[in-house]
Enzyme design. Structure first.
Site, mmCIF file in Angstrom:
data_model
loop_
_atom_site.group_PDB
_atom_site.id
_atom_site.type_symbol
_atom_site.label_atom_id
_atom_site.label_comp_id
_atom_site.label_asym_id
_atom_site.label_seq_id
_atom_site.Cartn_x
_atom_site.Cartn_y
_atom_site.Cartn_z
ATOM 1 N N PRO A 89 0.815 -1.225 0.000
ATOM 2 C CA PRO A 89 0.000 0.000 0.000
ATOM 3 C C PRO A 89 0.846 1.272 0.000
ATOM 4 O O PRO A 89 0.334 2.356 -0.253
ATOM 5 C CB PRO A 89 -0.841 -0.127 1.280
ATOM 6 C CG PRO A 89 -0.278 -1.263 2.054
ATOM 7 C CD PRO A 89 0.535 -2.101 1.135
ATOM 8 N N GLU A 116 2.975 -7.728 8.917
ATOM 9 C CA GLU A 116 3.326 -6.325 9.137
ATOM 10 C C GLU A 116 4.273 -5.764 8.084
ATOM 11 O O GLU A 116 4.392 -4.581 7.923
ATOM 12 C CB GLU A 116 3.960 -6.119 10.512
ATOM 13 C CG GLU A 116 3.158 -6.604 11.680
ATOM 14 C CD GLU A 116 1.648 -6.489 11.500
ATOM 15 O OE1 GLU A 116 0.999 -7.544 11.529
ATOM 16 O OE2 GLU A 116 1.133 -5.384 11.351
ATOM 17 N N ARG A 154 -4.493 -9.260 -20.070
ATOM 18 C CA ARG A 154 -5.495 -8.976 -21.090
ATOM 19 C C ARG A 154 -4.966 -8.044 -22.168
ATOM 20 O O ARG A 154 -5.575 -7.915 -23.229
ATOM 21 C CB ARG A 154 -6.777 -8.433 -20.456
ATOM 22 C CG ARG A 154 -6.613 -7.140 -19.733
ATOM 23 C CD ARG A 154 -7.814 -6.874 -18.856
ATOM 24 N NE ARG A 154 -9.045 -6.816 -19.626
ATOM 25 C CZ ARG A 154 -9.368 -5.801 -20.414
ATOM 26 N NH1 ARG A 154 -8.572 -4.761 -20.516
ATOM 27 N NH2 ARG A 154 -10.491 -5.814 -21.086
ATOM 28 N N ASP A 169 -12.166 0.265 -23.780
ATOM 29 C CA ASP A 169 -12.327 0.259 -22.330
ATOM 30 C C ASP A 169 -12.132 1.628 -21.712
ATOM 31 O O ASP A 169 -11.425 2.474 -22.251
ATOM 32 C CB ASP A 169 -11.277 -0.659 -21.682
ATOM 33 C CG ASP A 169 -11.640 -2.114 -21.829
ATOM 34 O OD1 ASP A 169 -12.821 -2.395 -22.021
ATOM 35 O OD2 ASP A 169 -10.718 -2.938 -21.745
HETATM 36 CL CL1 6GU Z 1 -0.235 -3.894 -3.160
HETATM 37 N N1 6GU Z 1 -0.842 -4.659 -0.702
HETATM 38 C C1 6GU Z 1 -1.563 -4.574 0.420
HETATM 39 N N2 6GU Z 1 -1.259 -5.390 1.440
HETATM 40 N N3 6GU Z 1 -2.559 -3.732 0.580
HETATM 41 C C2 6GU Z 1 -2.831 -2.934 -0.447
HETATM 42 C C3 6GU Z 1 -2.135 -2.962 -1.649
HETATM 43 C C4 6GU Z 1 -1.122 -3.851 -1.749
HETATM 44 N N4 6GU Z 1 -2.654 -2.046 -2.482
HETATM 45 C C5 6GU Z 1 -3.638 -1.478 -1.801
HETATM 46 N N5 6GU Z 1 -3.754 -2.004 -0.574
#
Ligand code: 6GU
Length: 253
Positions: A89, A116, A154, A169
């Site tokens: 994230p 973690e 795709r 798209d």
């Molecule tokens: Cl790539 N990993 C995790 N654990 N949570 C996320 C993410 C990735 N992308 C958005 N949330």
């Protein structure tokens, strides 16, 4: 294209990629997926892949060695150089432009985190880029890897049956949202199909679709319009869309 995935749950990724368009890409040998499990490269009877964080605190941190061994094994499995993409994230948000760029490479090596996190020293030494799939937290990178694999698979030449369908798209081409679509029956208790789509006037249909794309993008994702580089004709179509909206005569969509 070859995609290697380092994950504690390689079977999960294989399952996700076994259906639909991505499954077909594998059947046609346009995509080959290979999973690498750190647990297979972990020492000791417990095959330990994580440990407590230095400095204390909750949770566990993925250890360096099992993952480094996976990355080395994945690299050695194919001579083509491969960038390591860590799914987290904290990475750069994924968008269609990035997907196109990744899809054009011969190989990808995806590293999924869990719990973690992953020891920072491994990330510093081995990771070329970090990618997130949105501003929310998943329990691990596996779902994100599956998302990325779908999006790049795709776009491989020969995967989609109708080459047009990728071009139309949302986000493709000029980055606008897609227009609404309708099929039979033309008349239904839920509503009528817009008359222009049944007119046979191909120029009018193309204009209507363009206008709907512009209008939807303006209503739902105005941030995308800034980058779209609208022509004068586009601006006129969008203005007419707004007028119709204000006067309540627009068609649903
Ligand atoms: Cl790539 N990993 C995790 N654990 N949570 C996320 C993410 C990735 N992308 C958005 N949330």
């Amino acid at each position: 294209m070859r995609i290697d995935v380092v994950s504690l749950f390689p079977e999960f990724i294989a399952q996700c990629a076994g259906f639909g368009v991505v499954g077909r890409a594998q059947e046609r040998a346009l995509l080959s997926l290979h999973g690498w499990n750190p647990r297979d490269h972990a020492d000791g009877g417990y095959r330990r892949v994580d440990d407590r964080p230095f400095g204390g605190g909750p949770g566990m941190v993925m250890m360096i060695d099992p993952r480094q061994a996976c990355l080395a094994a994945a690299r050695a499995a194919d001579p083509a150089p491969v960038p390591v993409v860590y799914l987290t994230p904290q990475g750069v948000p994924l968008n269609q432009r990035k997907v196109r760029e990744l899809a054009s490479r011969p190989r990808l090596l995806l590293l999924c985190g869990r719990y973690e996190g992953v020891d920072e020293r491994l990330l510093a030494a081995e990771v070329d880029e970090e990618i997130s799939i949105g501003d929310y937290v998943l329990s691990g990178g596996e779902l994100a890897a599956a998302v990325l694999i779908d999006a790049v698979a795709r776009l491989q030449e020969g995967v989609l049956n109708d080459a047009e369908s990728a071009v139309q798209d949302s986000f493709e081409g000029d980055g606008l949202l897609d227009c609404p679509h309708y099929t039979h029956p033309a008349s239904h208790p839920l509503g009528e199909v817009p008359g222009v789509l049944r007119s046979g006037d191909h120029a009018a249909i193309a204009r209507w679709r363009r206008q709907q794309s512009l209008g939807r993008t303006w209503l739902r994702r105005p941030d995308l319009l800034d980058e779209a580089g609208l022509s004068r004709a586009d601006r006129a179509l969008l203005e007419a869309f707004c007028q119709q909206l204000l006067s309540g005569t627009h068609e649903p969509g």
